[in-house]
Design an enzyme around this catalytic site. Structure first.
Site, PDB file in Angstrom:
ATOM      1  N   HIS A 126     -51.405 -21.740  76.679  1.00 25.46           N
ATOM      2  CA  HIS A 126     -51.137 -21.007  75.438  1.00 25.46           C
ATOM      3  C   HIS A 126     -51.089 -19.525  75.788  1.00 25.46           C
ATOM      4  O   HIS A 126     -52.046 -18.979  76.317  1.00 25.46           O
ATOM      5  CB  HIS A 126     -52.212 -21.261  74.385  1.00 25.46           C
ATOM      6  N   CYS A 127     -49.961 -18.887  75.486  1.00 26.05           N
ATOM      7  CA  CYS A 127     -49.763 -17.487  75.852  1.00 26.05           C
ATOM      8  C   CYS A 127     -49.849 -16.597  74.609  1.00 26.05           C
ATOM      9  O   CYS A 127     -49.032 -16.745  73.693  1.00 26.05           O
ATOM     10  CB  CYS A 127     -48.410 -17.301  76.539  1.00 26.05           C
ATOM     11  N   PRO A 128     -50.798 -15.673  74.557  1.00 29.16           N
ATOM     12  CA  PRO A 128     -50.886 -14.793  73.380  1.00 29.16           C
ATOM     13  C   PRO A 128     -49.712 -13.828  73.274  1.00 29.16           C
ATOM     14  O   PRO A 128     -49.404 -13.355  72.182  1.00 29.16           O
ATOM     15  CB  PRO A 128     -52.202 -14.033  73.619  1.00 29.16           C
ATOM     16  N   ASN A 132     -47.731 -18.475  71.154  1.00 24.96           N
ATOM     17  CA  ASN A 132     -47.279 -19.858  71.131  1.00 24.96           C
ATOM     18  C   ASN A 132     -47.666 -20.518  72.449  1.00 24.96           C
ATOM     19  O   ASN A 132     -48.008 -19.836  73.419  1.00 24.96           O
ATOM     20  CB  ASN A 132     -45.762 -19.924  70.947  1.00 24.96           C
TER      21      ASN A 132
END
Length: 269
Positions: A126-128, A132
């Site tokens: 999960h990439c801030p 997403n």
């Protein structure tokens, strides 16, 4: 389309666009127009730089808003009492697992994201910065976003160095303008170096995950490559699409929907 209502992710997305807009402002206003007013290179650099900005924004928006590969929830409650029953699970289903949080079966390589609160197919992490998950359906656009950020950082550094090495001798500017241009140039140089090195590290990690067929989650779990003998180009094609490799760099091209639209829950539960 999907948008995760995560405060940290929303802040990171805003910071991303603020950094890109600041870079565009400094390069266009303080470097190109101030140091190349009478050069034919000025319109070329303006068009080229803003083209990269446009492609970056397009790839980022797709990575942010597209469904990364969410495993659909069942319409009725599933009975998990037969999970270990060989009678109900054949050889072709042995890699399917159960998610107790989503209360559904999930396909191979799918994992639950505690921020998205759903299971994501072929989840990497999960990439801030895109607010997403990076999964099966948006990894291509995430990789393009990293590539364009890297290109923008390198382009900015090159233009700054050119403006320092070859200053405009015919430009008549006062001391305050020269100091402002130097201040913005130094700030952009630091921003480009910081984000450039950070993005290069992530891009190398993503390429390793794709070429060796092992997501970040699988690497933490020490599962090893999912398909050891699969060709590297075939692995890249799964992420970037079945078209010509030259089209892999464009965020306007779509993935092979025939492969991705296969129902995730295609067996009786």
């Amino acid at each position: 389309m999907a948008f995760v209502k995560d405060p940290c992710g929303i802040v990171c997305v805003l910071v991303t666009y603020m950094a890109v807009l600041y870079a565009d402002y400094v390069v266009t206003h303080w470097i190109i127009l101030q140091t190349m007013p009478n050069s034919l290179w000025a319109p070329f650099h303006v068009v080229a730089f803003n083209t990269i900005v446009f492609l970056l924004a397009m790839a980022h928006l797709k990575a942010v808003l597209l469904d990364p590969g969410t495993v659909p929830l069942p319409q009725i409650r599933i009975d998990f009492s037969d999970l270990h029953s060989e009678k109900n699970f054949g050889h072709e289903r042995e890699e399917w697992t159960m998610c107790t949080r989503c209360e559904t079966y999930r396909p191979p390589r799918a994992h639950h994201c505690r921020i998205c609160k759903r299971c994501i197919r072929r989840m990497d992490h999960h990439c801030p910065w895109i607010n997403n998950c990076v999964g099966e359906r948006n990894q291509k656009y995430f990789l393009q976003f990293l590539m364009y950020v890297c290109a923008l950082a390198v382009y900015s550094v090159v233009l700054i160095v050119i403006s320092w090495v070859y200053p405009c001798e015919d430009c008549h500017t006062d001391v305050s303008q020269a100091q402002s241009r130097m201040m913005h140039s130094v700030l952009l140089l630091l921003e480009s170096a910081l984000f450039g090195l950070f993005v290069i590290a992530i891009m190398v990690d993503q390429m390793h995950a794709i070429l060796y067929d092992e997501t970040a989650v699988e690497a933490v779990q020490q599962k090893g490559p999912y398909r050891i003998h699969r060709p590297k180009m075939a692995l890249l094609a799964e992420v970037c699409g079945r078209g010509h490799p030259m089209m892999w760099m464009l965020p306007c091209t779509s993935l092979n929907r025939k492969h991705h639209d296969v129902p995730l829950l295609s067996h009786d539960v």
